[in-house]
Design an enzyme around this catalytic site. Structure first.
Site, PDB file in Angstrom:
ATOM      1  N   HIS A  41     -82.588  36.593   0.026  1.00 31.06           N
ATOM      2  CA  HIS A  41     -83.451  36.103  -1.054  1.00 31.06           C
ATOM      3  C   HIS A  41     -84.580  35.220  -0.531  1.00 31.06           C
ATOM      4  O   HIS A  41     -85.535  34.957  -1.260  1.00 31.06           O
ATOM      5  CB  HIS A  41     -82.635  35.383  -2.134  1.00 31.06           C
ATOM      6  CG  HIS A  41     -82.172  34.008  -1.777  1.00 31.06           C
ATOM      7  ND1 HIS A  41     -80.893  33.745  -1.353  1.00 31.06           N
ATOM      8  CD2 HIS A  41     -82.808  32.815  -1.801  1.00 31.06           C
ATOM      9  CE1 HIS A  41     -80.766  32.438  -1.129  1.00 31.06           C
ATOM     10  NE2 HIS A  41     -81.915  31.856  -1.396  1.00 31.06           N
ATOM     11  N   ASP A  86     -76.399  39.181   0.142  1.00 25.88           N
ATOM     12  CA  ASP A  86     -77.591  38.348   0.343  1.00 25.88           C
ATOM     13  C   ASP A  86     -77.707  37.931   1.805  1.00 25.88           C
ATOM     14  O   ASP A  86     -77.443  36.793   2.184  1.00 25.88           O
ATOM     15  CB  ASP A  86     -77.491  37.120  -0.573  1.00 25.88           C
ATOM     16  CG  ASP A  86     -78.748  36.273  -0.572  1.00 25.88           C
ATOM     17  OD1 ASP A  86     -79.778  36.740  -0.041  1.00 25.88           O
ATOM     18  OD2 ASP A  86     -78.699  35.148  -1.096  1.00 25.88           O
ATOM     19  N   SER A 188     -81.120  27.266   1.902  1.00 27.13           N
ATOM     20  CA  SER A 188     -80.752  28.676   1.755  1.00 27.13           C
ATOM     21  C   SER A 188     -80.877  29.408   3.083  1.00 27.13           C
ATOM     22  O   SER A 188     -81.856  29.236   3.817  1.00 27.13           O
ATOM     23  CB  SER A 188     -81.669  29.362   0.738  1.00 27.13           C
ATOM     24  OG  SER A 188     -81.399  28.934  -0.561  1.00 27.13           O
TER      25      SER A 188
END
Length: 213
Positions: A41, A86, A188
């Protein structure tokens, strides 16, 4: 990183700071002499030329070495809505090399046994409080925080209560029923270490990582 403390690249030489248009927005981890593993992402939908990564520096925005990319390989089954699968590989345009502050991480294999309530460490350069925006990232020193793995069924039921699905490809960690420690915006894609081995979701993707890195 929320609830953690300052650390150094010497303690985590596999950490990488991911730069979008020269600004730190995600984390990653070095996995060999040309590739960094991150979350899909982060770069999904972006031009390869917009991304770089910095290695070998405690500071996200200076020092170390910055690499341009030759390609970004997102997992073919990545789902941008559920965040299943992801995971992404960023391949540098030149060899990364190694030093005391630049080392590839060991990655958990498919048989790696990670139980519930195990101590794991998250690292990154992201926000240090919930709701911290990109503009307010400290972006200075790397931080780390000790958290624990959370039972998959417990995690799934907690997320189901807020309408989110936890799949078998996901790993849950945090400080269950206490809180105050976690990854945050800007972290992230960064590593989750168990005894210095990168675990997170990667054990389910070892063969894909090895094939594409």
């Amino acid at each position: 990183i929320v609830g953690g403390s300052v650390t150094t690249i010497g303690q985590y030489p596999s950490m990488a700071s991911l730069l979008f248009n020269n600004r730190q927005v995600c984390g990653g981890v070095i996995i060999n002499n040309r590739s960094v593993l991150t979350a899909a992402h982060c770069p999904f939908g972006d031009a390869v030329s917009s991304w770089r990564f910095r290695v070998g520096s405690t500071n996200a925005n200076s020092g170390g070495t910055v690499f341009t990319l030759s390609t970004i390989i997102n997992h073919p089954s990545y789902n941008r809505w559920t965040l299943d699968n992801d995971i992404s590989i960023m391949r540098a345009a030149s060899n990364i090399g190694t030093s005391a502050s630049v080392q590839p991480a060991g990655i958990a294999g498919s048989n790696y046994n990670l139980g519930d309530n195990q101590v794991v460490w998250a690292t990154g350069w992201g926000a240090t409080s919930a709701g911290g925006s990109l503009a307010r990232f400290p972006g200075v020193n790397a931080r780390h925080v000790q958290i624990w793995t959370v039972n998959q069924n417990t995690c799934a039921s907690r997320y189901a209560a807020i309408g989110r699905t936890v799949t078998a490809n996901m790993l849950c960690s945090g400080w269950l029923d206490v809180g105050g420690r976690d990854q945050c915006q800007g972290d992230s894609g960064g590593p989750l270490y168990h005894n210095r081995i990168v675990v997170a979701v990667v054990s389910r993707y070892t063969s894909w990582i090895q094939s594409n890195a």
